[in-house]
Motif scaffolding. Structure first.
Motif, PDB file in Angstrom:
ATOM      1  N   SER A   1       4.515  -9.882  -7.650  1.00  0.00           N
ATOM      2  CA  SER A   1       4.196 -11.086  -8.414  1.00  0.00           C
ATOM      3  C   SER A   1       2.819 -10.939  -9.059  1.00  0.00           C
ATOM      4  CB  SER A   1       4.236 -12.312  -7.500  1.00  0.00           C
ATOM      5  OG  SER A   1       3.426 -12.095  -6.374  1.00  0.00           O
TER       6      SER A   1
ATOM      7  N   SER B   1      -1.555 -13.183  -5.320  1.00  0.00           N
ATOM      8  CA  SER B   1      -1.140 -14.440  -4.677  1.00  0.00           C
ATOM      9  C   SER B   1      -0.167 -14.222  -3.520  1.00  0.00           C
ATOM     10  CB  SER B   1      -0.533 -15.406  -5.699  1.00  0.00           C
ATOM     11  OG  SER B   1      -1.463 -15.696  -6.714  1.00  0.00           O
ATOM     12  N   VAL B   2      -0.314 -13.104  -2.840  1.00  0.00           N
ATOM     13  CA  VAL B   2       0.469 -12.804  -1.639  1.00  0.00           C
ATOM     14  C   VAL B   2      -0.448 -12.109  -0.637  1.00  0.00           C
ATOM     15  CG1 VAL B   2       2.697 -12.584  -2.819  1.00  0.00           C
ATOM     16  CG2 VAL B   2       1.278 -10.564  -2.506  1.00  0.00           C
ATOM     17  N   SER B   3      -0.019 -12.034   0.602  1.00  0.00           N
ATOM     18  CA  SER B   3      -0.784 -11.315   1.620  1.00  0.00           C
ATOM     19  C   SER B   3      -0.553  -9.812   1.475  1.00  0.00           C
ATOM     20  CB  SER B   3      -0.341 -11.760   3.014  1.00  0.00           C
ATOM     21  OG  SER B   3       0.983 -11.329   3.252  1.00  0.00           O
TER      22      SER B   3
ATOM     23  N   ASP C   1       2.939  -8.884   2.686  1.00  0.00           N
ATOM     24  CA  ASP C   1       3.976  -9.259   1.716  1.00  0.00           C
ATOM     25  C   ASP C   1       4.007  -8.294   0.532  1.00  0.00           C
ATOM     26  OD1 ASP C   1       4.947 -11.404   3.135  1.00  0.00           O
ATOM     27  OD2 ASP C   1       3.726 -12.880   2.085  1.00  0.00           O
TER      28      ASP C   1
ATOM     29  N   GLN D   1       7.065  -5.884  -0.558  1.00  0.00           N
ATOM     30  CA  GLN D   1       7.615  -5.932  -1.916  1.00  0.00           C
ATOM     31  C   GLN D   1       7.767  -4.525  -2.493  1.00  0.00           C
ATOM     32  OE1 GLN D   1       5.207  -8.553  -4.310  1.00  0.00           O
ATOM     33  NE2 GLN D   1       5.910 -10.378  -3.237  1.00  0.00           N
TER      34      GLN D   1
END
Length: 159
Positions: free
Chosen positions: A39, A96-98, A101, A105
């Motif tokens: 993302s 905007s993710v850890s 994550d 991905q």
């Protein structure tokens, strides 16, 4: 250039020179699919964001080159000379993710490519993508994609 294009172009050029444990075809799949699950922000980059962007590119290159190995926040931070907390802040602010994550991905993007384009067993795909166990792979695949790896292969596999 958008962040996606900058990251993709940077990754593509790095991927050409990076020799990993993957066979040539697998490396090409990684280069093509590495960003499909990420993302990345789509807004234009302001001048004051260039430092953040450069750090995100370095992180992206490292993770994309090493996601198939057992990497942690600490190992990536150490390799890039960042503190673990600073690395996590950059990833959260930019993607905007850890960290975990983002890593999952990348691994799932490669797994989807291998499932769709290769004859590797589910276990081999799991290993090549860096999952610690086939159970972990199947759990993450099902939770994030809503389908099992076997069902995915039946639908999107080679004809």
């Amino acid at each position: 250039l958008t962040p996606r294009k900058v990251l993709s172009a940077t990754h593509m050029s790095r991927q050409k020179t990076n020799r990993t444990a993957f066979a040539s075809a697998d490396a090409k799949l990684c280069a093509m699919q590495c960003f499909s699950g990420c993302s990345v922000r789509q807004k234009p980059i302001a001048a004051n964001e260039s430092v953040l962007t450069n750090k995100a590119i370095r992180i992206n290159e490292y993770i994309c080159s090493n996601f198939m190995h057992d990497i942690t926040v600490q190992s990536v931070a150490s390799a890039l000379n960042y503190s673990p907390r600073h690395l996590q802040r950059i990833i959260m602010e930019y993607y905007s993710v850890s960290f975990s994550d983002l890593l999952i991905q990348y691994r799932l993007a490669m797994a989807k490519s291998l499932l769709g384009l290769s004859d590797y067993s589910i276990e081999t795909v799991s290993e090549k993508c860096g999952f610690s166990s086939i159970r972990s792979f199947e759990k993450n695949f099902k939770e994030r994609l809503g389908i099992t790896p076997t069902a995915f292969r039946k639908i999107f596999g080679k004809v």
